[in-house]
Design a protein around this motif. Structure first.
Motif, PDB file in Angstrom:
ATOM      1  N   VAL A  81       0.860  -1.180   0.000  1.00  0.00           N
ATOM      2  CA  VAL A  81       0.000   0.000   0.000  1.00  0.00           C
ATOM      3  C   VAL A  81       0.900   1.235   0.000  1.00  0.00           C
ATOM      4  O   VAL A  81       1.851   1.329   0.775  1.00  0.00           O
ATOM      5  CB  VAL A  81      -0.927   0.003   1.230  1.00  0.00           C
ATOM      6  N   ARG A  82       0.609   2.155  -0.883  1.00  0.00           N
ATOM      7  CA  ARG A  82       1.379   3.395  -1.008  1.00  0.00           C
ATOM      8  C   ARG A  82       0.527   4.557  -0.507  1.00  0.00           C
ATOM      9  O   ARG A  82      -0.636   4.676  -0.885  1.00  0.00           O
ATOM     10  CB  ARG A  82       1.753   3.670  -2.474  1.00  0.00           C
ATOM     11  N   GLN A  83       1.112   5.388   0.315  1.00  0.00           N
ATOM     12  CA  GLN A  83       0.435   6.589   0.778  1.00  0.00           C
ATOM     13  C   GLN A  83       0.850   7.729  -0.148  1.00  0.00           C
ATOM     14  O   GLN A  83       2.012   8.125  -0.175  1.00  0.00           O
ATOM     15  CB  GLN A  83       0.809   6.898   2.217  1.00  0.00           C
ATOM     16  N   ALA A  84      -0.108   8.247  -0.913  1.00  0.00           N
ATOM     17  CA  ALA A  84       0.199   9.228  -1.950  1.00  0.00           C
ATOM     18  C   ALA A  84      -0.073  10.662  -1.509  1.00  0.00           C
ATOM     19  O   ALA A  84      -0.055  11.567  -2.324  1.00  0.00           O
ATOM     20  CB  ALA A  84      -0.614   8.907  -3.202  1.00  0.00           C
ATOM     21  N   GLY A  85      -0.332  10.862  -0.265  1.00  0.00           N
ATOM     22  CA  GLY A  85      -0.638  12.201   0.251  1.00  0.00           C
ATOM     23  C   GLY A  85      -1.025  12.065   1.704  1.00  0.00           C
ATOM     24  O   GLY A  85      -0.268  11.505   2.485  1.00  0.00           O
ATOM     25  N   GLY A  86      -2.215  12.519   2.058  1.00  0.00           N
ATOM     26  CA  GLY A  86      -2.722  12.389   3.420  1.00  0.00           C
ATOM     27  C   GLY A  86      -2.892  10.937   3.820  1.00  0.00           C
ATOM     28  O   GLY A  86      -2.759  10.027   2.998  1.00  0.00           O
ATOM     29  N   ARG A  87      -3.225  10.724   5.077  1.00  0.00           N
ATOM     30  CA  ARG A  87      -3.286   9.345   5.591  1.00  0.00           C
ATOM     31  C   ARG A  87      -4.369   8.480   4.950  1.00  0.00           C
ATOM     32  O   ARG A  87      -4.303   7.270   5.022  1.00  0.00           O
ATOM     33  CB  ARG A  87      -3.378   9.333   7.105  1.00  0.00           C
ATOM     34  N   THR A  88      -5.356   9.098   4.294  1.00  0.00           N
ATOM     35  CA  THR A  88      -6.384   8.311   3.605  1.00  0.00           C
ATOM     36  C   THR A  88      -6.157   8.248   2.097  1.00  0.00           C
ATOM     37  O   THR A  88      -6.978   7.696   1.374  1.00  0.00           O
ATOM     38  CB  THR A  88      -7.789   8.887   3.877  1.00  0.00           C
ATOM     39  N   ILE A  89      -5.058   8.798   1.622  1.00  0.00           N
ATOM     40  CA  ILE A  89      -4.742   8.788   0.186  1.00  0.00           C
ATOM     41  C   ILE A  89      -3.893   7.542  -0.082  1.00  0.00           C
ATOM     42  O   ILE A  89      -2.673   7.596  -0.176  1.00  0.00           O
ATOM     43  CB  ILE A  89      -3.999  10.073  -0.236  1.00  0.00           C
ATOM     44  N   LEU A  90      -4.567   6.417  -0.172  1.00  0.00           N
ATOM     45  CA  LEU A  90      -3.886   5.122  -0.274  1.00  0.00           C
ATOM     46  C   LEU A  90      -4.184   4.469  -1.615  1.00  0.00           C
ATOM     47  O   LEU A  90      -5.333   4.438  -2.059  1.00  0.00           O
ATOM     48  CB  LEU A  90      -4.334   4.208   0.864  1.00  0.00           C
ATOM     49  N   GLU A  91      -3.143   3.926  -2.227  1.00  0.00           N
ATOM     50  CA  GLU A  91      -3.297   3.280  -3.524  1.00  0.00           C
ATOM     51  C   GLU A  91      -2.307   2.129  -3.657  1.00  0.00           C
ATOM     52  O   GLU A  91      -1.370   2.004  -2.877  1.00  0.00           O
ATOM     53  CB  GLU A  91      -3.119   4.297  -4.663  1.00  0.00           C
ATOM     54  N   LEU A  92      -2.564   1.300  -4.643  1.00  0.00           N
ATOM     55  CA  LEU A  92      -1.628   0.238  -5.013  1.00  0.00           C
ATOM     56  C   LEU A  92      -0.999   0.642  -6.335  1.00  0.00           C
ATOM     57  O   LEU A  92      -1.642   1.275  -7.173  1.00  0.00           O
ATOM     58  CB  LEU A  92      -2.353  -1.101  -5.173  1.00  0.00           C
ATOM     59  N   TRP A  93       0.251   0.266  -6.523  1.00  0.00           N
ATOM     60  CA  TRP A  93       0.936   0.549  -7.785  1.00  0.00           C
ATOM     61  C   TRP A  93       1.188  -0.779  -8.487  1.00  0.00           C
ATOM     62  O   TRP A  93       2.053  -1.545  -8.101  1.00  0.00           O
ATOM     63  CB  TRP A  93       2.250   1.277  -7.540  1.00  0.00           C
ATOM     64  N   VAL A  94       0.409  -1.034  -9.522  1.00  0.00           N
ATOM     65  CA  VAL A  94       0.515  -2.272 -10.284  1.00  0.00           C
ATOM     66  C   VAL A  94       1.257  -1.969 -11.580  1.00  0.00           C
ATOM     67  O   VAL A  94       0.760  -1.191 -12.409  1.00  0.00           O
ATOM     68  CB  VAL A  94      -0.886  -2.858 -10.591  1.00  0.00           C
ATOM     69  N   PRO A  95       2.453  -2.539 -11.795  1.00  0.00           N
ATOM     70  CA  PRO A  95       3.171  -2.292 -13.043  1.00  0.00           C
ATOM     71  C   PRO A  95       2.322  -2.705 -14.257  1.00  0.00           C
ATOM     72  O   PRO A  95       1.625  -3.725 -14.224  1.00  0.00           O
ATOM     73  CB  PRO A  95       4.420  -3.174 -12.923  1.00  0.00           C
ATOM     74  N   ALA A  96       2.391  -1.907 -15.297  1.00  0.00           N
ATOM     75  CA  ALA A  96       1.575  -2.150 -16.495  1.00  0.00           C
ATOM     76  C   ALA A  96       1.750  -3.568 -17.028  1.00  0.00           C
ATOM     77  O   ALA A  96       0.787  -4.197 -17.473  1.00  0.00           O
ATOM     78  CB  ALA A  96       1.934  -1.131 -17.574  1.00  0.00           C
ATOM     79  N   GLU A  97       2.969  -4.091 -16.959  1.00  0.00           N
ATOM     80  CA  GLU A  97       3.211  -5.435 -17.497  1.00  0.00           C
ATOM     81  C   GLU A  97       2.564  -6.537 -16.659  1.00  0.00           C
ATOM     82  O   GLU A  97       2.498  -7.688 -17.092  1.00  0.00           O
ATOM     83  CB  GLU A  97       4.712  -5.690 -17.678  1.00  0.00           C
ATOM     84  N   GLU A  98       2.052  -6.211 -15.474  1.00  0.00           N
ATOM     85  CA  GLU A  98       1.381  -7.191 -14.619  1.00  0.00           C
ATOM     86  C   GLU A  98      -0.140  -7.051 -14.646  1.00  0.00           C
ATOM     87  O   GLU A  98      -0.845  -7.766 -13.928  1.00  0.00           O
ATOM     88  CB  GLU A  98       1.892  -7.054 -13.179  1.00  0.00           C
ATOM     89  N   LEU A  99      -0.655  -6.147 -15.473  1.00  0.00           N
ATOM     90  CA  LEU A  99      -2.092  -5.878 -15.454  1.00  0.00           C
ATOM     91  C   LEU A  99      -2.933  -7.072 -15.892  1.00  0.00           C
ATOM     92  O   LEU A  99      -3.997  -7.321 -15.325  1.00  0.00           O
ATOM     93  CB  LEU A  99      -2.418  -4.635 -16.292  1.00  0.00           C
ATOM     94  N   ASP A 100      -2.482  -7.851 -16.863  1.00  0.00           N
ATOM     95  CA  ASP A 100      -3.252  -9.038 -17.267  1.00  0.00           C
ATOM     96  C   ASP A 100      -3.394 -10.008 -16.099  1.00  0.00           C
ATOM     97  O   ASP A 100      -4.476 -10.556 -15.861  1.00  0.00           O
ATOM     98  CB  ASP A 100      -2.592  -9.751 -18.448  1.00  0.00           C
TER      99      ASP A 100
END
Length: 117
Positions: A81-100
């Motif tokens: 889990v990546r925090q992209a700003g405030g404490r509720t700004i949470l996202e996952l970073w999925v590399p494009a080559e793993e999207l399938d």
């Protein structure tokens, strides 16, 4: 006894073009990333997704949408889990080559839950 697969709810703010491609997939998969999009960013809470769709997608695309979908929790452990700003700004970073592979671990379909114009 039937064991139910543990899933994690994810949200995806999106514009009209990406939503059209999701619809074309039968609401089962996210489309491949464009060359300038090396990462797919699903988010972990609805409020954050709403803010992006409403405040960003509408401004740049004329419309913004929020989708909700479930993904196999065990599979998601590979993406911290990546925090992209405030404490509720949470996202996952999925590399494009793993999207399938990511798409193959979606449980059920992708649901449209909010629309902004």
């Amino acid at each position: 006894m039937i064991t139910r697969q543990a899933t994690t709810t994810l949200w995806r703010p999106t514009g009209p073009q990406e939503l059209d491609l999701v619809r074309e997939s039968g609401w089962r998969a996210w489309p491949p990333r464009l060359p300038e999009q090396p990462i797919f960013y699903p988010v972990l809470n609805e409020d954050y997704a709403i803010r992006i769709a409403r405040d960003w997608n509408v401004k740049y695309d004329g419309a913004g949408f929020v989708t909700r979908f479930e993904v196999d929790s065990e599979f998601l452990r590979r993406y911290p889990v990546r925090q992209a700003g405030g404490r509720t700004i949470l996202e996952l970073w999925v590399p494009a080559e793993e999207l399938d592979e990511f798409n193959a671990h979606i449980v059920g379909g992708i649901q449209l839950v909010h629309e902004f114009r």
